[in-house]
Design a protein around this motif. Sequence first.
Motif, short mmCIF file in Angstrom:
data_model
loop_
_atom_site.label_atom_id
_atom_site.label_comp_id
_atom_site.label_asym_id
_atom_site.label_seq_id
_atom_site.Cartn_x
_atom_site.Cartn_y
_atom_site.Cartn_z
N PRO A 54 -13.90 -3.25 16.70
CA PRO A 54 -14.58 -4.37 16.01
C PRO A 54 -14.01 -4.61 14.62
O PRO A 54 -13.49 -3.70 13.97
N LEU A 55 -14.13 -5.82 14.16
CA LEU A 55 -13.63 -6.20 12.83
C LEU A 55 -14.76 -6.04 11.81
O LEU A 55 -15.17 -7.01 11.16
N ASP A 56 -15.26 -4.82 11.67
CA ASP A 56 -16.39 -4.60 10.77
C ASP A 56 -16.05 -3.65 9.63
O ASP A 56 -16.91 -2.92 9.13
N CYS A 57 -14.79 -3.65 9.20
CA CYS A 57 -14.40 -2.79 8.08
C CYS A 57 -15.25 -3.00 6.82
O CYS A 57 -15.55 -2.03 6.12
N PRO A 58 -15.67 -4.24 6.50
CA PRO A 58 -16.47 -4.42 5.27
C PRO A 58 -17.80 -3.67 5.27
O PRO A 58 -18.33 -3.38 4.21
N ILE A 59 -18.36 -3.36 6.45
CA ILE A 59 -19.65 -2.67 6.48
C ILE A 59 -19.52 -1.25 7.04
O ILE A 59 -20.54 -0.59 7.24
N CYS A 60 -18.33 -0.79 7.26
CA CYS A 60 -18.14 0.53 7.86
C CYS A 60 -18.07 1.60 6.77
O CYS A 60 -17.31 1.46 5.80
N ASP A 61 -18.85 2.67 6.94
CA ASP A 61 -18.86 3.75 5.95
C ASP A 61 -17.53 4.48 5.86
O ASP A 61 -17.26 5.17 4.89
N GLN A 62 -16.69 4.33 6.88
CA GLN A 62 -15.39 5.00 6.88
C GLN A 62 -14.37 4.22 6.06
O GLN A 62 -13.27 4.73 5.81
N GLY A 63 -14.71 3.01 5.65
CA GLY A 63 -13.78 2.18 4.91
C GLY A 63 -13.27 2.87 3.65
O GLY A 63 -14.05 3.42 2.86
N GLY A 64 -11.96 2.82 3.44
CA GLY A 64 -11.35 3.47 2.29
C GLY A 64 -10.81 4.85 2.59
O GLY A 64 -10.00 5.37 1.82
N GLU A 65 -11.24 5.47 3.68
CA GLU A 65 -10.73 6.77 4.09
C GLU A 65 -10.59 6.83 5.60
O GLU A 65 -10.79 7.88 6.22
N CYS A 66 -10.26 5.70 6.19
CA CYS A 66 -10.17 5.58 7.65
C CYS A 66 -8.72 5.68 8.09
O CYS A 66 -7.87 4.90 7.65
N ASP A 67 -8.42 6.64 8.98
CA ASP A 67 -7.06 6.80 9.48
C ASP A 67 -6.59 5.55 10.22
O ASP A 67 -5.42 5.15 10.10
#
Length: 687
Positions: free
Chosen positions: A96-109
């Motif tokens: 899904p294109l939900d990077c703006p609300i994903c808690d993994q954002g900024g440290e996601c492999d």
Amino acid sequence: MVKVTVDDIPITVPEGSSVLQACELAGKEIPRFCYHEKLSVAGNCRMCIVEITGSRKPLVSSCSQPVTEGMQVKTDTEIVRAARRSTMELLLINHPLDCPICDQGGECDLQDQAVAYGRSCSRFKDGKRAVTDKYLGPLIRTSMTRCIQCTRCIRFTSEITGTAELGGLNRGTDLEIAPYIEQAMDTELSGNLIDICPVGALTSKPTSFHFRSWELKTTQSIDIHDATGSNILLQIRGNEIMRILPKRNDLVNEQWLSDKGRFSLDGLKKGRLDKPWIRQGKNLIQTSWPEAIEHLGQKLKTVKAERIGAIAGDLCDAESMLSLKILLNQLGCYNIDCRQDGAYYDSSERWRYLFNTTISGIEKADALLIVGSFPRYESPTINARIRKRWLSLTEEFPIAYIGDLPTDPTYKINYLGNDPAIINDLLQGQNAFTDVLVKAKRPMILIGHSILTRNDSPSLFHMLLQLADQIGALNSQWNGVNILHTSASRVAGIDLGLIPDENHLDTHSMIEGNVDLLWLLGADELNLENLPQECFLVYQGHHGEKAAARADIILPAPAYTEKSGIYTNTEGRIQKSFRAIFPLGEAKEEWLSLLEIGRYLNLDMPFIDLDSLRNYMADVNPVYQSLGLMNSEKENFTIEKRKNDFENQRFTSVISDYFLTNSINRASPTMNECSLLRRSSSLKVTE
């Protein structure tokens, strides 16, 4: 050793290494999702593709391909880049294109590697597959539509925790990762799933949507919820701990962290003591530090030294305990004890109360006898190390167990029973496992606190020392006697002399009313029902529990995240934690408030600041001259033979509730929810 060439760089690697490991030794970055160095190889994400020159199949997954003599590897050719772009494109088909609300954002492999190795745009226009989220308990939040089926979580629960709760359901495009039974995870290491998940499918439920990773600053510290001394990272925003993560240390906790150490941080914010209090009549009244020091100082002047006692709690740092000991010794008082549970220790030599094989040394042992301990609850990371050794294919690792068995220990054991007489049978050679221990080159005996908190503890402990000597576990190359402590402060307390001799009062004598003034330094696990009301009680700590409610004066202290301190783990490793945030309210570091009390009483305190206190600590015990692990190997071990005088009383587990073992845990809503879930599930099984 095998000689290979990686991008025209000749290197030599150990035989049996993978191509990926060879590439990393050559300094080349290889993308990966499914590969994890602490887990078995799966080879199913295909992102680690490299080119093998001259091979019939030039493109291979480097994680599953072993190196061969003369192999030539290319990591950055056009065909490799094209293959990685196509692989990334396939991985992103349903993501899904939900990077703006994903808690993994900024440290996601996945996010990082999509930018580095993927295409600039997608060619797929079909609808994306949706997968229902799964319930894994109060600690793990799932967003399974984001899952890329790397299977790290499956391998972790199967190999590291030994609970095997996750698996792949269905086949092909319908494949999804799910628990076999949808319930809270039954493991004390579940939080590590968050760390190993390369995408945002598994995130922290208690801290969901609370912060972004780039907002946090990091401080190194030590986990104090057990005696393992796990290295951790405290991540803060402003003056608040937002997250606790493991810091890799292969000698101690590898890269794992127990759930208590990771998720009990909300207990640091509740039930805290932030101001001094003085009892007037039946009520506690807030006061200032100068008034509290004056009030306590005047009281100390009126009490005879032999009628003063002090007990140090399980979460204390070495500096706090030593400064309290100095203060009382200056007053002429030597009734000070670091054992809330009254455990027996032979402190004549340091090795007699340590985990002597060291934690990493478990992997060298070839036989194990566990007596009166349940490592899964007492130290989940040490238990994972035992399981790792048990799973090793190098040689067989037989494990025998004596004691209470609350649940599955996560490895196969030879259960000998729950009777102290079994120890005597082993010593007399009347049990078959004695032969196993004798034949082992590096046998290991793990002694738990249910051995040390009995009336017959001295006899049982020395019987186990005799057994260790008899099976060859005590020599200059190998010391197989291991004490598994459950308290973060216990080894430092013994090192610094906080165990009274036979001429002075111990914990039991003090709380039975043989003192007129009792000082509790973070001692929250005591039963004070027999303490006379006329006994003046000083409580110095950070959480207001039963001891604080009974106290006549309360001195607020910082939690372990709010001060710098030295902690000594169960193997005797001396480690330093650092302050991440400022103390709450008017809480003051214990050594500083004790120094001020000493100055008020005109005592000759041998320190003026934290550095001089640590220098004095090195004078008290030379092992504190430097951080790390002191070499305790000896040429000769003197084992005294005693009469085997033991009681026919079954061993009982020292931990009744894993999630609620100290004041921070009990103040944590998250830990209380975990405890309630485990107790309710246990009741269902019993029914």
